[in-house]
Design a protein around this motif. Sequence first.
Motif, PDB file in Angstrom:
ATOM      1  N   TYR A  73       6.385  -8.863   2.208  1.00  0.00           N
ATOM      2  CA  TYR A  73       5.853  -7.893   1.248  1.00  0.00           C
ATOM      3  C   TYR A  73       6.752  -7.898   0.024  1.00  0.00           C
ATOM      4  O   TYR A  73       7.970  -7.765   0.124  1.00  0.00           O
ATOM      5  N   GLU A  74       6.164  -8.048  -1.139  1.00  0.00           N
ATOM      6  CA  GLU A  74       6.945  -8.190  -2.357  1.00  0.00           C
ATOM      7  C   GLU A  74       7.524  -6.859  -2.793  1.00  0.00           C
ATOM      8  O   GLU A  74       6.813  -5.866  -2.925  1.00  0.00           O
ATOM      9  N   GLU A  75       8.834  -6.858  -3.036  1.00  0.00           N
ATOM     10  CA  GLU A  75       9.495  -5.637  -3.481  1.00  0.00           C
ATOM     11  C   GLU A  75       8.990  -5.227  -4.853  1.00  0.00           C
ATOM     12  O   GLU A  75       8.628  -6.071  -5.672  1.00  0.00           O
ATOM     13  N   PRO A 108       6.937   1.492   0.934  1.00  0.00           N
ATOM     14  CA  PRO A 108       7.190   0.097   1.319  1.00  0.00           C
ATOM     15  C   PRO A 108       8.552  -0.222   1.919  1.00  0.00           C
ATOM     16  O   PRO A 108       8.641  -0.827   2.981  1.00  0.00           O
ATOM     17  N   MET A 109       9.631   0.171   1.254  1.00  0.00           N
ATOM     18  CA  MET A 109      10.951  -0.209   1.756  1.00  0.00           C
ATOM     19  C   MET A 109      11.309   0.536   3.046  1.00  0.00           C
ATOM     20  O   MET A 109      11.933  -0.007   3.948  1.00  0.00           O
ATOM     21  N   LEU A 110      10.893   1.789   3.146  1.00  0.00           N
ATOM     22  CA  LEU A 110      11.117   2.544   4.376  1.00  0.00           C
ATOM     23  C   LEU A 110      10.262   1.986   5.506  1.00  0.00           C
ATOM     24  O   LEU A 110      10.689   1.913   6.666  1.00  0.00           O
ATOM     25  N   ASP A 168      -0.960   4.061  -2.409  1.00  0.00           N
ATOM     26  CA  ASP A 168      -0.742   3.771  -3.833  1.00  0.00           C
ATOM     27  C   ASP A 168      -1.631   2.651  -4.348  1.00  0.00           C
ATOM     28  O   ASP A 168      -1.208   1.798  -5.138  1.00  0.00           O
ATOM     29  N   LYS A 169      -2.870   2.604  -3.846  1.00  0.00           N
ATOM     30  CA  LYS A 169      -3.859   1.601  -4.268  1.00  0.00           C
ATOM     31  C   LYS A 169      -3.380   0.167  -4.020  1.00  0.00           C
ATOM     32  O   LYS A 169      -3.746  -0.760  -4.750  1.00  0.00           O
ATOM     33  N   ASP A 170      -2.563  -0.001  -2.998  1.00  0.00           N
ATOM     34  CA  ASP A 170      -2.002  -1.317  -2.655  1.00  0.00           C
ATOM     35  C   ASP A 170      -2.723  -1.849  -1.423  1.00  0.00           C
ATOM     36  O   ASP A 170      -2.467  -1.416  -0.299  1.00  0.00           O
ATOM     37  N   ILE A 171      -3.628  -2.815  -1.603  1.00  0.00           N
ATOM     38  CA  ILE A 171      -4.429  -3.323  -0.493  1.00  0.00           C
ATOM     39  C   ILE A 171      -3.563  -4.054   0.528  1.00  0.00           C
ATOM     40  O   ILE A 171      -3.904  -4.117   1.717  1.00  0.00           O
ATOM     41  N   ARG A 172      -2.446  -4.606   0.096  1.00  0.00           N
ATOM     42  CA  ARG A 172      -1.549  -5.298   1.035  1.00  0.00           C
ATOM     43  C   ARG A 172      -0.953  -4.299   2.028  1.00  0.00           C
ATOM     44  O   ARG A 172      -0.786  -4.610   3.205  1.00  0.00           O
ATOM     45  N   ARG A 173      -0.653  -3.104   1.578  1.00  0.00           N
ATOM     46  CA  ARG A 173      -0.125  -2.077   2.479  1.00  0.00           C
ATOM     47  C   ARG A 173      -1.198  -1.640   3.482  1.00  0.00           C
ATOM     48  O   ARG A 173      -0.878  -1.335   4.638  1.00  0.00           O
ATOM     49  N   VAL A 174      -2.446  -1.593   3.014  1.00  0.00           N
ATOM     50  CA  VAL A 174      -3.542  -1.260   3.931  1.00  0.00           C
ATOM     51  C   VAL A 174      -3.650  -2.322   5.021  1.00  0.00           C
ATOM     52  O   VAL A 174      -3.832  -2.015   6.198  1.00  0.00           O
TER      53      VAL A 174
END
Length: 252
Positions: free
Chosen positions: A137-139, A88-90, A37-43
Amino acid sequence: MTDKAKKDVTDMQKATGNGAHFDTFVLDKGIFSNVFDKDIRRVYIYKKAERLAKAIHLIGPAFKNSSALREKLDLIGIGLVDGAVLPPMLARTALSRELLALSSVLSIARAGGLLSPMNADLIARESHLLLQEVATYEEPRLVLEEAPTLAALAKSSVGPSRQTPRLPSVSYKGQDSNKGHVVSDTEGRGSRRDAVIAVLKEKGPSYIKDISTVIRSVSEKTIQRELSALVAEGKVERSGERRWTTYVLTKG
């Protein structure tokens, strides 16, 4: 330390390196958009999970005399990679579970003399760093704009035709909001109230401050007014006093 042991440590350090390099494939436009989802933190979290999985694979030979522990270790490595691509939450739940299992396996391995303290500490340190990333990680949050004042509405009226001022929209920015869904106040004046109800439904019994950390750009007093109205309507139950007051949706 033997040459082989030194090589093992070097390989481990490479596998668990902290460099912020991202593989081109992972940042491919399609994968970056559709998976992360274009979220670099998740990468970043995914790459740390991948490096930890590599390190786990490298210590596998140390468990040659314990097939059960080695099989469990392999499953944890796979579970880390699988969990890191979940929403994220999962992902938080899945990665926390795998890291807890890894901690137990490392403890057993050290107690049984299967794994050197140095290698165990390297894995444990990287596990702790990954857990910190997951925990901080920010909700996803809901962002609502305050209702406009009469003065603001008057100023927004332009032209001799005295056009009806356009009310500000209410944007829901959360886990499923990347589709750009925007709800204007004209679609329903209870947008803030709906947001409060949605938070209570998701989190259960909550303090006002718990709700305000999710619904941003709306004051706690505004949230309190919405909650008081919901209590008066019998849709929400209130318990406790002052700062310890909690709110929960009524059953029915």
